[in-house]
Every structure is written in structure tokens, then in C-alpha cells.
Enzyme design. Structure first.
Site, PDB file in Angstrom:
ATOM      1  N   LEU A  94       0.852  -1.189   0.000  1.00 56.32           N
ATOM      2  CA  LEU A  94       0.000   0.000   0.000  1.00 56.32           C
ATOM      3  C   LEU A  94       0.886   1.236   0.000  1.00 56.32           C
ATOM      4  O   LEU A  94       1.677   1.437   0.927  1.00 56.32           O
ATOM      5  CB  LEU A  94      -0.890   0.040   1.238  1.00 56.32           C
ATOM      6  CG  LEU A  94      -1.919  -1.068   1.470  1.00 56.32           C
ATOM      7  CD1 LEU A  94      -1.268  -2.353   1.967  1.00 56.32           C
ATOM      8  CD2 LEU A  94      -2.940  -0.604   2.503  1.00 56.32           C
ATOM      9  N   PHE A 182      -0.384   5.392   6.753  1.00 61.52           N
ATOM     10  CA  PHE A 182       0.625   5.704   5.745  1.00 61.52           C
ATOM     11  C   PHE A 182       1.151   4.432   5.070  1.00 61.52           C
ATOM     12  O   PHE A 182       0.548   3.378   5.182  1.00 61.52           O
ATOM     13  CB  PHE A 182       1.711   6.597   6.349  1.00 61.52           C
ATOM     14  CG  PHE A 182       1.145   7.793   7.075  1.00 61.52           C
ATOM     15  CD1 PHE A 182       0.536   8.821   6.377  1.00 61.52           C
ATOM     16  CD2 PHE A 182       1.154   7.853   8.457  1.00 61.52           C
ATOM     17  CE1 PHE A 182      -0.033   9.908   7.036  1.00 61.52           C
ATOM     18  CE2 PHE A 182       0.596   8.931   9.134  1.00 61.52           C
ATOM     19  CZ  PHE A 182       0.003   9.955   8.418  1.00 61.52           C
ATOM     20  N   GLY A 183       2.248   4.511   4.312  1.00 61.82           N
ATOM     21  CA  GLY A 183       2.713   3.388   3.508  1.00 61.82           C
ATOM     22  C   GLY A 183       2.883   2.113   4.316  1.00 61.82           C
ATOM     23  O   GLY A 183       3.409   2.139   5.417  1.00 61.82           O
ATOM     24  N   SER A 184       2.465   0.978   3.773  1.00 61.34           N
ATOM     25  CA  SER A 184       2.491  -0.256   4.550  1.00 61.34           C
ATOM     26  C   SER A 184       2.336  -1.467   3.639  1.00 61.34           C
ATOM     27  O   SER A 184       2.366  -1.367   2.420  1.00 61.34           O
ATOM     28  CB  SER A 184       1.381  -0.231   5.604  1.00 61.34           C
ATOM     29  OG  SER A 184       0.141   0.103   5.001  1.00 61.34           O
ATOM     30  N   ARG A 185       2.142  -2.641   4.271  1.00 62.86           N
ATOM     31  CA  ARG A 185       2.054  -3.904   3.533  1.00 62.86           C
ATOM     32  C   ARG A 185       1.099  -4.845   4.265  1.00 62.86           C
ATOM     33  O   ARG A 185       1.011  -4.820   5.496  1.00 62.86           O
ATOM     34  CB  ARG A 185       3.462  -4.518   3.450  1.00 62.86           C
ATOM     35  CG  ARG A 185       3.587  -5.850   2.735  1.00 62.86           C
ATOM     36  CD  ARG A 185       5.014  -6.350   2.899  1.00 62.86           C
ATOM     37  NE  ARG A 185       5.294  -7.560   2.143  1.00 62.86           N
ATOM     38  CZ  ARG A 185       6.242  -7.664   1.225  1.00 62.86           C
ATOM     39  NH1 ARG A 185       7.002  -6.615   0.936  1.00 62.86           N
ATOM     40  NH2 ARG A 185       6.456  -8.814   0.595  1.00 62.86           N
TER      41      ARG A 185
END
Length: 226
Positions: A94, A182-185
Site C-alpha cells: 500500500l 501511511f505506507g504499509s504492507r
């Protein structure tokens, strides 16, 4: 109209949005430029914490995407809860522009939840699956009692994982269960004999894209809005 607007924003974003709008008011009192900058930040917060309604396909044998994003990899790995068992891992990255609300991938019962402390390296790297902070969810599928594992993984920017379900809870595919700021997986671990219906590099939509089938694909699907 206001209710619908607020309803489509995840509650984790309320504090950020309120603070940024307050900063905008103060900023405009000081200078127009500062006010505009703060207002842009406010709008970015609203965009990041958006929580749109999704059309979720119905079926207890369906595995739907737990997150919006890009499929980084699909491969066979050792189960994160049992080294002697092989599973299929679907990794979804993401970026900061994706919807970060996470959704239940399969109908069933929450068998266990586990918080695993760790580092904050870039979630686009495969080693983040083992090294980064993550929240694990184990779901016992309704249709055949098989274990489906979901890992919410923090990234380089993401420092806050929220999981709103608990052990023993009954859940349905497509329901919201958390968010990663925020940005992640998100890693999804499935039984080996699952019928995978997506490919590496595909963009998926949380709650809508069918990643796999526990049984044969149905001839006709119905959907519901969540």
C-alpha cells in the site's frame, strides 16, 4: 450530507484532520501562504483516511483482498505459525495514496490475534515481512475451518497499526477490521490447495477484488455494499 462525509472517513483520522484544520485557521490569521499550506495538509489527511463503501462479492468460499494496493509477490512459503506447513503468501503493498482501511478477507471466526514488535524498514522490501512491526490475525474459515492468516505490516512511514477485532469474534468477508497509517504492507497466507485468481503486479481493491477461492469458482456472484 455531512453525516455521509464523516462516515466515509476512518475515525483514526479525526484527530489529524481536526488538528490540521485548526492549524489552517491559525495559519490564515498569521499569513495567507501559511494558511494555504496547512489547508493542503488538511485535505491530504482527509484523502488519506478516506473509507469508501465497497461492493463486496458474497460467498463463504471467497477470499477477497484485505487491502487496496499492488500485489508484490505470490509464492509458497513456510507458514508463519508452523514451519512444517507450506502455504501460499500473497503480498500487497500500500503506497501513501491507497486507501489504508483493511478488510476481512474471508467469513469465519477470529481464532487468534497477535502483536509482533519489530523494525520500520520499507514495506516494499520482502524482508519487512519478517523484520517489521506487525499485527497478525488468524481466521478460521466458515466453510471448511481452514486457517487464513493476515499480517498487517508497518512500513518506513507507517508507525501505527490498528486492529479492531478480537479472538472468538464472528466476521464476514469485506468487513472493516483495522487500518495502517501511511505506507504499509499486508501479507495474506492461504492453504496450498486454494485456487488463486490474481497475479503478481495486479492492482487490487480491498473488499472487492477476489484473490482466491477455497473451492471451485462459482458460476454467478452477488454483491453487497459495505
Amino acid at each position: 450530507m455531512l453525516y455521509n462525509f464523516i462516515h466515509n472517513i476512518h475515525k483514526e483520522g479525526y484527530i489529524f484532520i481536526m488538528i490540521s484544520f485548526l492549524a489552517s485557521c491559525i495559519g490564515f490569521a498569521i499569513s495567507c501562504s501559511l494558511g494555504i499550506i496547512c489547508l493542503v495538509i488538511s485535505l491530504l489527511c482527509i484523502y488519506f483516511f478516506r473509507d469508501p463503501i465497497r461492493m463486496v462479492p458474497e460467498g463463504d468460499d471467497l477470499i477477497t483482498s484485505p487491502a487496496d494496493g499492488l500485489i508484490l509477490d505470490i509464492k509458497e512459503v513456510n507458514s508463519p505459525i508452523d514451519d512444517s506447513t507450506q502455504v501460499v503468501c500473497i503480498s500487497i503493498f500500500l503506497n501513501v495514496l491507497n486507501v489504508h482501511v483493511n478488510r476481512i478477507p474471508v467469513s469465519g471466526t477470529i481464532k487468534a490475534t497477535e502483536y509482533i514488535p519489530g523494525r520500520f524498514i520499507s514495506a516494499s522490501l520482502n524482508k519487512s515481512s519478517e523484520l517489521n512491526e506487525r499485527q497478525r490475525l488468524i481466521i478460521e474459515s466458515k466453510i471448511d475451518n481452514r486457517s487464513i492468516i493476515v499480517d498487517q505490516i508497518a512500513g518506513l512511514i507507517a508507525r501505527r497499526i490498528v486492529c479492531n477485532v478480537s479472538e472468538g469474534q464472528q466476521v464476514n468477508s469485506g468487513e472493516r477490521f483495522g487500518i495502517i497509517r501511511f505506507g504499509s504492507r499486508v501479507n495474506l497466507y492461504l492453504p496450498l490447495n486454494t485456487h488463486i485468481s490474481v497475479f503478481k503486479g495486479q492492482t487490487v481493491i480491498g473488499g472487492e477484488t477476489i484473490l482466491a477461492y477455497l473451492q471451485d469458482a462459482p458460476k454467478q456472484l452477488t454483491v453487497k455494499s459495505i
